[in-house]
Design a protein around this motif. Structure first.
Motif, PDB file in Angstrom:
ATOM      1  N   PHE A 189       4.353   7.990 -16.127  1.00 48.46           N
ATOM      2  CA  PHE A 189       4.029   9.078 -15.903  1.00 48.46           C
ATOM      3  C   PHE A 189       2.582   8.843 -15.027  1.00 48.46           C
ATOM      4  O   PHE A 189       1.814   7.943 -15.164  1.00 48.46           O
ATOM      5  N   VAL A 190       2.245   9.835 -14.044  1.00 44.75           N
ATOM      6  CA  VAL A 190       1.131   9.841 -13.139  1.00 44.75           C
ATOM      7  C   VAL A 190       0.390  11.063 -13.347  1.00 44.75           C
ATOM      8  O   VAL A 190       0.822  12.205 -13.455  1.00 44.75           O
ATOM      9  N   SER A 191      -0.947  11.191 -13.379  1.00 43.55           N
ATOM     10  CA  SER A 191      -1.882  12.352 -13.392  1.00 43.55           C
ATOM     11  C   SER A 191      -1.825  12.912 -12.048  1.00 43.55           C
ATOM     12  O   SER A 191      -1.478  12.645 -11.086  1.00 43.55           O
ATOM     13  N   THR A 192      -2.079  14.314 -12.116  1.00 43.58           N
ATOM     14  CA  THR A 192      -2.062  15.073 -10.977  1.00 43.58           C
ATOM     15  C   THR A 192      -3.184  14.732 -10.155  1.00 43.58           C
ATOM     16  O   THR A 192      -2.937  14.708  -8.614  1.00 43.58           O
ATOM     17  N   ASP A 193      -4.250  13.882 -10.397  1.00 39.43           N
ATOM     18  CA  ASP A 193      -4.931  13.349  -9.350  1.00 39.43           C
ATOM     19  C   ASP A 193      -4.966  11.985  -9.256  1.00 39.43           C
ATOM     20  O   ASP A 193      -5.960  11.364  -8.893  1.00 39.43           O
ATOM     21  N   LEU A 212      -4.951  -9.309 -17.688  1.00 39.78           N
ATOM     22  CA  LEU A 212      -4.050  -8.306 -17.966  1.00 39.78           C
ATOM     23  C   LEU A 212      -4.747  -6.755 -18.308  1.00 39.78           C
ATOM     24  O   LEU A 212      -5.723  -7.030 -18.909  1.00 39.78           O
ATOM     25  N   VAL A 213      -4.327  -5.837 -17.602  1.00 41.50           N
ATOM     26  CA  VAL A 213      -5.022  -4.423 -17.490  1.00 41.50           C
ATOM     27  C   VAL A 213      -3.834  -3.748 -17.765  1.00 41.50           C
ATOM     28  O   VAL A 213      -2.755  -3.616 -17.832  1.00 41.50           O
ATOM     29  N   THR A 214      -4.359  -2.678 -18.694  1.00 43.41           N
ATOM     30  CA  THR A 214      -3.688  -1.524 -19.080  1.00 43.41           C
ATOM     31  C   THR A 214      -4.588  -0.179 -18.698  1.00 43.41           C
ATOM     32  O   THR A 214      -5.903  -0.284 -18.887  1.00 43.41           O
ATOM     33  N   ALA A 242      -8.496  -6.001 -20.037  1.00 41.99           N
ATOM     34  CA  ALA A 242      -9.210  -4.885 -19.599  1.00 41.99           C
ATOM     35  C   ALA A 242      -8.539  -3.552 -19.681  1.00 41.99           C
ATOM     36  O   ALA A 242      -7.418  -3.546 -19.372  1.00 41.99           O
ATOM     37  N   TYR A 243      -9.206  -2.571 -20.026  1.00 43.44           N
ATOM     38  CA  TYR A 243      -8.824  -1.298 -20.110  1.00 43.44           C
ATOM     39  C   TYR A 243      -9.394  -0.422 -18.980  1.00 43.44           C
ATOM     40  O   TYR A 243     -10.798  -0.319 -18.785  1.00 43.44           O
ATOM     41  N   GLU A 244      -8.654   0.135 -17.818  1.00 44.38           N
ATOM     42  CA  GLU A 244      -9.312   0.519 -16.672  1.00 44.38           C
ATOM     43  C   GLU A 244      -8.655   1.948 -16.305  1.00 44.38           C
ATOM     44  O   GLU A 244      -7.329   2.129 -16.792  1.00 44.38           O
ATOM     45  N   LEU A 245      -9.215   2.527 -15.435  1.00 46.02           N
ATOM     46  CA  LEU A 245      -8.697   3.635 -14.646  1.00 46.02           C
ATOM     47  C   LEU A 245      -7.625   2.995 -13.717  1.00 46.02           C
ATOM     48  O   LEU A 245      -7.900   2.084 -12.795  1.00 46.02           O
ATOM     49  N   VAL A 246      -6.332   3.287 -13.847  1.00 49.96           N
ATOM     50  CA  VAL A 246      -5.429   2.480 -12.917  1.00 49.96           C
ATOM     51  C   VAL A 246      -4.745   3.437 -11.783  1.00 49.96           C
ATOM     52  O   VAL A 246      -4.122   4.575 -12.020  1.00 49.96           O
ATOM     53  N   THR A 247      -5.039   3.202 -10.410  1.00 42.83           N
ATOM     54  CA  THR A 247      -4.583   3.942  -9.228  1.00 42.83           C
ATOM     55  C   THR A 247      -3.381   3.452  -9.130  1.00 42.83           C
ATOM     56  O   THR A 247      -2.811   2.631  -9.407  1.00 42.83           O
ATOM     57  N   ASP A 249      -2.369   2.650  -6.171  1.00 34.20           N
ATOM     58  CA  ASP A 249      -3.021   1.549  -5.220  1.00 34.20           C
ATOM     59  C   ASP A 249      -3.142   0.374  -6.177  1.00 34.20           C
ATOM     60  O   ASP A 249      -2.489  -0.900  -5.742  1.00 34.20           O
ATOM     61  N   ASP A 250      -3.613   0.361  -7.384  1.00 28.84           N
ATOM     62  CA  ASP A 250      -3.713  -0.840  -8.483  1.00 28.84           C
ATOM     63  C   ASP A 250      -2.412  -1.081  -8.757  1.00 28.84           C
ATOM     64  O   ASP A 250      -1.977  -2.456  -8.927  1.00 28.84           O
ATOM     65  N   LEU A 251      -1.508  -0.330  -9.062  1.00 30.37           N
ATOM     66  CA  LEU A 251      -0.110  -0.502  -9.380  1.00 30.37           C
ATOM     67  C   LEU A 251       0.640  -1.204  -8.549  1.00 30.37           C
ATOM     68  O   LEU A 251       1.378  -2.282  -8.708  1.00 30.37           O
ATOM     69  N   ARG A 252       0.516  -0.765  -7.225  1.00 30.11           N
ATOM     70  CA  ARG A 252       1.445  -1.536  -6.251  1.00 30.11           C
ATOM     71  C   ARG A 252       0.655  -2.905  -5.975  1.00 30.11           C
ATOM     72  O   ARG A 252       1.518  -3.780  -5.691  1.00 30.11           O
ATOM     73  N   ALA A 253      -0.669  -2.966  -6.354  1.00 33.20           N
ATOM     74  CA  ALA A 253      -0.958  -4.654  -5.859  1.00 33.20           C
ATOM     75  C   ALA A 253      -0.996  -5.546  -7.115  1.00 33.20           C
ATOM     76  O   ALA A 253      -1.306  -6.687  -6.964  1.00 33.20           O
TER      77      ALA A 253
END
Length: 296
Positions: A189-193, A212-214, A242-247, A249-253
């Protein structure tokens, strides 16, 4: 052979009256017989909460975190607080009653009960787990689906119950069917923003270099018990977490991706929207070995 086990709780919460004042804390019943009344709000409205707990060699893993999340989910639905001691006893007894298998699962379910009674319904079901070897070794493919909410929906609209593990899984199952229609194994799932959230039944974990990031748990997603143990493994290996906001672009990288959950454990993501992704087979094996060997 006892390959499935079902215990019905007499008093799932100390805040509500028992179903039978003279009965034991839970009763063993035949799993394939009828037990749920047709007016139970869990069946008619999905008004309830649940947990699925991995069992390895008869041992329920991450039992306390699961019970704690069970209680948090109940609180978000304004359900009476589960009696943790009784639920723990029932889970452990179900594990002991099940025929010995390498991997099994226990599901705890508590509903608001039959409409108008103010007495919750609760049960514990145990069974052998399906074989997840292929997902763990060959990986899974996922598609990205818009969840339809902003990433801050849990803060702006708490009545939508994002972050609670409820029985209302119709949307999750519809998303899973859509993923299959698109030729994938699961959905993310991806948010609308534009922020990446979670899978239909799993949390996302990414390797970014030696980290490792989630996604952060305040973005309307479920806080993962398996994900927390994956982070515990990483920290014991000297990796940063780390717990981060993941975009997107972050996913692709990211250098590697996993969907992690009870039962399936860590499944590496080999493709996103049809695009091949690198799989870290060596780290995947180490993570799953750790998860399957947990003693707490």
């Amino acid at each position: 052979m006892t390959d499935t086990v079902l215990a019905v709780l007499n008093q799932p919460s100390r805040d509500a009256a028992p179903h039978d004042p003279d009965a034991d804390a839970y009763t063993w019943v035949e799993p394939l017989e009828e037990h749920l009344q047709v007016q139970d709000l869990g069946a008619t409205r999905g008004d309830g909460v649940f947990e699925t707990i991995t069992v390895v060699d008869g041992h329920p893993q991450a039992l306390e975190p699961h019970l704690a999340r069970f209680g948090r989910s109940a609180a978000k639905l304004d359900l009476p607080a589960p009696d943790t001691d009784v639920w723990r006893q029932a889970v452990e007894a179900a594990c002991a009653r099940l025929d010995p298998v390498r991997e099994a699962f226990v599901k705890t379910v508590m509903t608001r009960g039959v409409e108008g009674t103010d007495r919750p319904t609760g049960w514990v079901y145990a069974a052998p787990s399906p074989d997840s070897t292929r997902a763990r070794t060959e990986g899974i493919s996922v598609v990205l689906l818009d969840r339809g909410y902003r990433h801050d929906v849990e803060r702006t609209s708490p009545w939508l119950l994002q972050g609670a593990k409820t029985l209302s899984y119709g949307i999750n199952m519809a998303a899973l069917r859509e993923a299959v229609r698109r030729g994938a194994d699961d959905a993310l799932f991806v948010s609308t923003d534009g922020y990446v959230l979670e899978g239909t039944r799993a949390n996302l974990v990414m390797r970014v270099g030696d980290r490792l990031v989630t996604p952060r748990t305040d973005v309307g997603i479920l806080d993962g018990t398996t994900q927390a143990d994956v982070f515990r493994f990483a920290e014991e290996q000297g990796m940063e977490t780390a717990y981060e906001l993941v975009t997107l672009d972050d996913l692709r990288a990211a250098d590697a991706l996993w969907l992690v959950s009870s039962v399936r454990q860590a499944a590496p993501v080999r493709a996103v929207d049809g695009e091949d992704r690198p799989v870290d087979a060596e780290l995947t094996t180490r993570i799953n070995d750790f998860l399957l060997a947990r003693s707490v």
